[in-house]
Design a protein around this motif. Structure first.
Motif, short mmCIF file in Angstrom:
data_model
loop_
_atom_site.label_atom_id
_atom_site.label_comp_id
_atom_site.label_asym_id
_atom_site.label_seq_id
_atom_site.Cartn_x
_atom_site.Cartn_y
_atom_site.Cartn_z
N ASN A 10 0.84 -1.22 0.00
CA ASN A 10 0.00 0.00 0.00
C ASN A 10 0.87 1.26 0.00
O ASN A 10 0.97 1.96 1.00
CB ASN A 10 -0.93 0.01 1.22
N ASN A 11 1.54 1.50 -1.11
CA ASN A 11 2.41 2.68 -1.16
C ASN A 11 2.28 3.41 -2.49
O ASN A 11 3.23 4.03 -2.96
CB ASN A 11 3.86 2.30 -0.91
N ALA A 12 1.11 3.34 -3.13
CA ALA A 12 0.94 3.96 -4.46
C ALA A 12 -0.22 4.95 -4.44
O ALA A 12 -1.09 4.92 -3.57
CB ALA A 12 0.71 2.88 -5.51
N ILE A 13 -0.21 5.83 -5.44
CA ILE A 13 -1.30 6.78 -5.66
C ILE A 13 -1.68 6.71 -7.13
O ILE A 13 -0.81 6.80 -8.01
CB ILE A 13 -0.88 8.22 -5.30
N THR A 14 -2.97 6.54 -7.39
CA THR A 14 -3.46 6.47 -8.76
C THR A 14 -4.26 7.71 -9.09
O THR A 14 -5.15 8.11 -8.32
CB THR A 14 -4.33 5.22 -8.96
N VAL A 15 -3.93 8.31 -10.23
CA VAL A 15 -4.64 9.49 -10.71
C VAL A 15 -5.32 9.14 -12.03
O VAL A 15 -4.66 8.71 -12.98
CB VAL A 15 -3.67 10.68 -10.91
N SER A 16 -6.64 9.32 -12.07
CA SER A 16 -7.40 9.04 -13.28
C SER A 16 -7.81 10.34 -13.94
O SER A 16 -8.37 11.22 -13.29
CB SER A 16 -8.64 8.22 -12.94
N THR A 17 -7.50 10.47 -15.23
CA THR A 17 -7.92 11.63 -16.02
C THR A 17 -8.91 11.16 -17.08
O THR A 17 -9.19 9.96 -17.20
CB THR A 17 -6.72 12.31 -16.68
N ALA A 18 -9.42 12.11 -17.86
CA ALA A 18 -10.34 11.73 -18.92
C ALA A 18 -9.66 10.89 -19.99
O ALA A 18 -10.30 10.09 -20.68
CB ALA A 18 -10.94 12.99 -19.55
N ALA A 19 -8.34 11.03 -20.10
CA ALA A 19 -7.62 10.34 -21.16
C ALA A 19 -6.91 9.08 -20.70
O ALA A 19 -6.75 8.12 -21.46
CB ALA A 19 -6.61 11.29 -21.81
N GLN A 20 -6.46 9.05 -19.43
CA GLN A 20 -5.64 7.92 -19.00
C GLN A 20 -5.65 7.79 -17.48
O GLN A 20 -6.16 8.64 -16.76
CB GLN A 20 -4.20 8.09 -19.51
N MET A 21 -5.05 6.70 -17.03
CA MET A 21 -4.90 6.45 -15.60
C MET A 21 -3.41 6.26 -15.31
O MET A 21 -2.73 5.46 -15.98
CB MET A 21 -5.68 5.22 -15.17
N ILE A 22 -2.90 7.01 -14.35
CA ILE A 22 -1.47 6.97 -14.02
C ILE A 22 -1.31 6.56 -12.57
O ILE A 22 -1.99 7.07 -11.69
CB ILE A 22 -0.81 8.34 -14.24
N THR A 23 -0.39 5.63 -12.32
CA THR A 23 -0.12 5.17 -10.96
C THR A 23 1.31 5.53 -10.59
O THR A 23 2.26 5.22 -11.32
CB THR A 23 -0.34 3.66 -10.83
N PHE A 24 1.47 6.19 -9.45
CA PHE A 24 2.79 6.51 -8.89
C PHE A 24 3.02 5.58 -7.71
O PHE A 24 2.18 5.46 -6.81
CB PHE A 24 2.84 7.96 -8.44
#
Length: 392
Positions: A10-24
């Motif tokens: 449990n050490n990630a952050i996911t950002v969802s946009t209208a175009a894509q989903m990015i996980t850090f």
């Protein structure tokens, strides 16, 4: 935006946009990073330059004026020039001036009355001192035991009366207090966690509120406790350092660092005539502060609060009346000037009213105290007269 996991950690952050989903992933302080990212997403950082604000206002006003110029001109050709009622504003201005003058006269009279009450209080304390002496003398005359008691005891009446310390009763008109201001922040805890909160800045203090707008325990500080406002090199971070080493510092992160610094500086100057020192860590571009023109907070926490702006310029007025006749222009500008003066006078009247209210309450308490001492003196004098009549 959500807290997520990678490879069952449990050490990630996911950002969802209208175009894509990015996980850090592989955050060492995932919760702190998420809190800061979420805050910055909800409240995009902005730096306000007073000169740029004025330029933007002018450019916007020019565009609006250019688009409406032909329409305004055509409308003015169809209708007669309106008559501007300047007499109403002048009458309101006269009333405001008269009200202020009456208030100042009232303050002067209250100052004189306060000195008279002080004299009354000193006189009544002198009377009590004389009564102390007379009671000691009567005690020695009434009996041999009283005389012996007087001889063996210390005469406390020789030192004179314990009079109240003279006070300068010149009244100063109270300044208007700016309304409390709530600004979204992330409070940085001792373990470096960031928790959502608000900083509420009032006329003479600031306090930290939780997400439900409740004041946190031991989180209220006055401006005179602040030593330094340190803008950190870490983006959007501020340390408020206190003079008392036991208090240490209060750490926060916020998109509104400039606004927080600006408000504390302006209100400190208004309250104490001196603001805390502002220090920028090396490598930072310094932002302007201490300027009323940047007193607006584009914060989600202030949706129900009105801006602290007053009109910064006459751009809006000048463009509206651009194509009016000279008489109308002059009348509108005169009316606008009178309205500004009325606004300033209303602020002064508010301060005068608060000063009068405070002094009336204080003098009322003093008169009650003097009245009680007069009653005590009458009782003591009556008792001494009875003792004298008994001896005669």
């Amino acid at each position: 935006m959500k807290k997520d996991y990678t490879l069952f950690v449990n050490n990630a952050i996911t950002v969802s946009t209208a175009a894509q989903m990015i996980t850090f992933g592989t955050f060492s302080h995932r919760d702190e990073g998420f809190a800061l990212m979420y805050h910055l997403w909800k409240n995009p950082p902005m730096i306000y330059e007073p000169a740029k604000i004025r330029e933007d206002e002018e450019e916007k006003a020019k565009k609006q004026a250019k688009n409406r110029e032909s329409q305004i001109y055509q409308q003015q050709q169809k209708v007669m020039s309106p008559k501007v009622d300047t007499e109403s504003t002048k009458q309101a201005l006269r009333y405001a001036i008269e009200t202020k003058e009456v208030g100042i006269s009232t303050i002067d009279e209250l100052s004189r009355q306060a000195e008279m009450i002080d004299n009354m209080e000193r006189n009544i304390e002198n009377i009590h001192s004389n009564l102390d002496k007379s009671e000691r003398l009567l005690k020695g005359i009434e009996s041999v035991g009283g005389a012996i008691s007087n001889a063996l005891s210390k005469d406390k009446t020789k030192g004179g009366p314990n009079l109240p310390t003279p006070v300068d009763r010149t009244l100063q008109i109270r300044r208007r207090d700016e309304p409390p201001l709530d600004i979204d922040i992330l409070e940085k805890l001792k373990n470096d966690d960031l928790v959502p909160a608000y900083i509420q800045i009032s006329a003479d203090k600031f306090q930290i509120l939780d997400e439900k707008k409740k004041v946190k325990p031991n989180q209220t500080f006055t401006f005179d406790q602040i030593d330094i406002l340190q803008v950190r090199a870490r983006p959007q971070h501020l340390d408020i350092r206190f003079k008392d080493q036991k208090l240490g510092r209060f750490r926060l992160a916020s998109s509104f660092i400039q606004n927080i610094v600006n408000e504390i500086v302006l209100r400190s100057n208004g309250k104490y005539g001196k603001a805390p020192k502002v220090v920028f860590e090396p490598g930072l571009k310094e932002f302007p502060y201490g300027d009323p023109i940047i007193r607006f907070i584009p914060s989600t926490g202030r949706q129900n609060q009105s801006a602290l702006f007053t009109r910064a310029s006459s751009l809006g007025v000048s463009n509206v009346i651009k194509n009016a006749s000279e008489d109308v222009k002059n009348a509108l500008l005169e009316q606008d000037k009178d309205l500004d003066e009325i606004s300033n006078l209303l602020g002064d009247i508010h301060g005068i009213a608060r000063t009068i209210g405070d002094e009336s309450e204080r003098s009322s308490e003093q008169l009650t105290r003097v009245g009680d001492r007069v009653d005590q003196a009458n009782d003591r004098l009556s008792n001494n007269n009875k003792r004298i009549q008994k001896m005669l």
